[in-house]
Design a protein around this motif. Structure first.
Motif, short mmCIF file in Angstrom:
data_model
loop_
_atom_site.label_atom_id
_atom_site.label_comp_id
_atom_site.label_asym_id
_atom_site.label_seq_id
_atom_site.Cartn_x
_atom_site.Cartn_y
_atom_site.Cartn_z
N LEU A 1 0.94 -0.97 0.09
CA LEU A 1 -0.03 -0.01 -0.18
C LEU A 1 0.82 1.29 -0.08
N CYS A 2 0.61 2.02 -0.89
CA CYS A 2 1.30 3.43 -0.71
C CYS A 2 0.46 4.86 -1.11
N SER A 3 0.79 5.68 -0.40
CA SER A 3 -0.05 6.93 -0.69
C SER A 3 0.60 7.86 -1.61
N LYS A 4 1.55 7.43 -2.32
CA LYS A 4 2.44 8.22 -3.19
C LYS A 4 2.21 7.86 -4.76
N ASN A 5 2.54 8.53 -5.72
CA ASN A 5 2.49 8.31 -7.15
C ASN A 5 3.56 8.42 -7.98
N CYS A 6 4.62 8.06 -7.44
CA CYS A 6 5.99 8.26 -8.47
C CYS A 6 5.53 7.73 -9.56
N TYR A 7 6.15 8.25 -10.55
CA TYR A 7 5.81 8.14 -12.21
C TYR A 7 6.80 6.73 -12.37
N TYR A 8 7.49 6.34 -11.60
CA TYR A 8 8.61 5.24 -12.32
C TYR A 8 7.98 3.81 -11.42
N CYS A 9 7.30 3.87 -10.54
CA CYS A 9 7.14 2.95 -9.61
C CYS A 9 5.77 1.94 -9.71
N GLY A 10 5.82 0.86 -9.81
CA GLY A 10 4.76 -0.27 -10.12
C GLY A 10 3.69 -0.24 -9.12
N ILE A 11 4.15 -0.01 -7.91
CA ILE A 11 2.84 -0.16 -6.83
C ILE A 11 2.42 1.41 -6.43
N ARG A 12 2.69 2.27 -7.41
CA ARG A 12 2.14 3.60 -6.88
C ARG A 12 0.77 3.67 -6.68
N CYS A 13 0.17 4.50 -5.92
CA CYS A 13 -1.30 4.63 -5.55
C CYS A 13 -2.37 4.34 -6.73
N SER B 1 8.09 -1.08 3.03
CA SER B 1 6.94 -0.71 2.65
C SER B 1 6.70 0.39 1.73
N GLY B 2 5.48 0.44 0.92
CA GLY B 2 5.03 1.55 0.45
C GLY B 2 4.89 2.74 1.52
N GLU B 3 4.68 3.92 1.05
CA GLU B 3 4.68 5.04 2.08
C GLU B 3 3.39 5.14 2.71
S1 SF4 Z 1 6.57 2.75 -3.14
FE1 SF4 Z 1 8.05 4.44 -3.03
S2 SF4 Z 1 8.73 4.60 -5.11
FE2 SF4 Z 1 6.83 3.53 -5.09
S3 SF4 Z 1 5.26 5.23 -5.32
FE3 SF4 Z 1 5.42 4.51 -3.10
S4 SF4 Z 1 6.93 6.32 -2.19
FE4 SF4 Z 1 7.13 6.29 -4.60
#
Ligand code: SF4
Length: 361
Positions: free
Chosen positions: A58-70, A104-106
């Motif tokens: 689970l992650c609250s962020k949406n980084c453009y490179y990351c597969g588990i972005r929200c 973990s995701g953030e």
């Molecule tokens: S897991 Fe890390 S890199 Fe991926 S979207 Fe969340 S904060 Fe960004």
């Protein structure tokens, strides 16, 4: 050998770094040989295991490179139970890994921060504080960092991802939740709080120049980092950055650039810990071995329960997602022995750099 003089320098300028990052053939081999000699002299030919537990995707962020972005709805989201985390930690302890990483995701909020605090206390109690624990749980408040340190964590890994603020902007949404200045500020807070601090970057990103990579190395030196985990950027089809895949270097070139970064950093910062990362192994089945021979001295066997491993894909084709803890350990042991290193079983392998700074030397 034209560049022997640069490799032997005590302090690399940015121009030196640009030359070192462009080495090929015999000159490049000389760089790797020098890095391996520095590793042998300053940290030894020993590799330390950090058992990796991917606590939640689970992650609250949406980084453009990351597969588990929200915004990526294609993954089933999971959080390990306390029992699953503890079982993985006890596996590490039984197998004399001496260290684990909880990643973990953030996520923020009391439910998450309390759960981590509870787990830290329980793992410390059950292992008689014999495991050192690294956290990789993103940006948190100073108070949370402090609570987790007091509950039993010793190290914190927060990748800056790229040290160029302009490039950082291109890789993240332009909102207040994804600020370079915030991330940098958190690294300083972690240092002040008393953690051994690790950071890292991605190598071979779209829009990234060799000058950016040279600046990343200078960033590590200026921050006086204790641990670095960096590796090749590998594109993920469910991310916005995938659109720019035609601008990327071939995968083998991204790996080679990553190995050069490891080798140069080992020569620049002789007694820090540097990880041989999984992304390197994704490109080449000998990727981790090659990283050890370029100066890396840490590996992170993945102890996440098998049923969740496929759901924690920051990038595609991540290796080992079908392997259980035993198989993962066996493969890594082979990698280490093939590189001619030994395994630091039962040793924390804390970065000497940290110990030295704290002893005021
Ligand atoms: S897991 Fe890390 S890199 Fe991926 S979207 Fe969340 S904060 Fe960004």
């Amino acid at each position: 050998m034209q560049n022997a003089g640069i490799i032997e320098k005590e302090h690399f300028t940015k121009e030196d770094l640009l030359i070192l990052l462009s080495l090929q053939g015999e000159d490049l081999q000389m760089l790797y040989d020098k890095a391996l000699a520095v590793k042998a002299q300053y940290v030894g030919r020993k590799v330390y295991f950090r058992g990796l537990i991917e606590y939640s995707n689970l992650c609250s962020k949406n980084c453009y490179y990351c597969g588990i972005r929200c915004r990526n709805k294609k993954y089933a989201r999971y959080t390990l139970t306390d029992e699953e985390v503890i079982e993985a930690a006890l596996y590490a302890h039984r197998n004399r890994f001496a260290s684990i990483v909880i990643q973990s995701g953030e996520q923020t909020g009391n439910k998450f921060t309390d759960a981590i605090e509870r787990l830290l206390k329980e793992i410390s109690r059950l292992t008689n504080k014999e495991l050192h624990i690294t956290l990789s749980l993103g940006e948190q408040s100073e108070e949370t960092y402090r609570r987790w340190l007091e509950a039993g964590a010793q190290r914190y890994l927060l990748r800056i991802e790229v040290s160029n603020p302009g490039l950082y902007k291109k890789l993240h949404p332009g909102d207040n939740h994804h600020l370079y200045s915030e991330r940098l500020g958190k690294l300083h807070i972690l240092r002040k709080t008393g953690y051994m601090v690790g950071t890292g970057v991605m190598i071979g990103l779209p829009f990234q120049t060799t000058g950016d990579l040279a600046d990343d190395l200078v960033f590590f030196r200026d921050f006086d980092v204790d641990m670095v985990g960096m590796g090749p950027y590998i594109e993920h089809e469910d991310t916005p950055l995938y659109e720019y895949r035609d601008q990327l270097l071939p995968l083998e070139d991204r790996l080679e650039l990553s190995l050069k970064m490891v080798a140069i950093l080992r020569i620049m910062m002789k007694d820090i810990n540097i990880a041989a990362t999984t992304a390197m192994q994704t490109i080449d089945p000998h990727g981790r071995e090659r990283a050890l021979l370029a100066g890396a001295n840490v590996m992170m066997p993945n102890l996440t329960p098998l049923k969740y491993k496929q759901e924690y894909l920051l990038y595609k084709n991540k290796p080992g997602t079908q392997d259980d803890a035993e198989k993962t350990k066996a493969v890594m042991e082979q990698n280490i022995l093939a590189a001619g290193d030994e395994i630091g079983y039962g040793e924390w392998g804390d970065p000497r750099h940290f110990k030295k700074r704290n002893a005021g030397m």
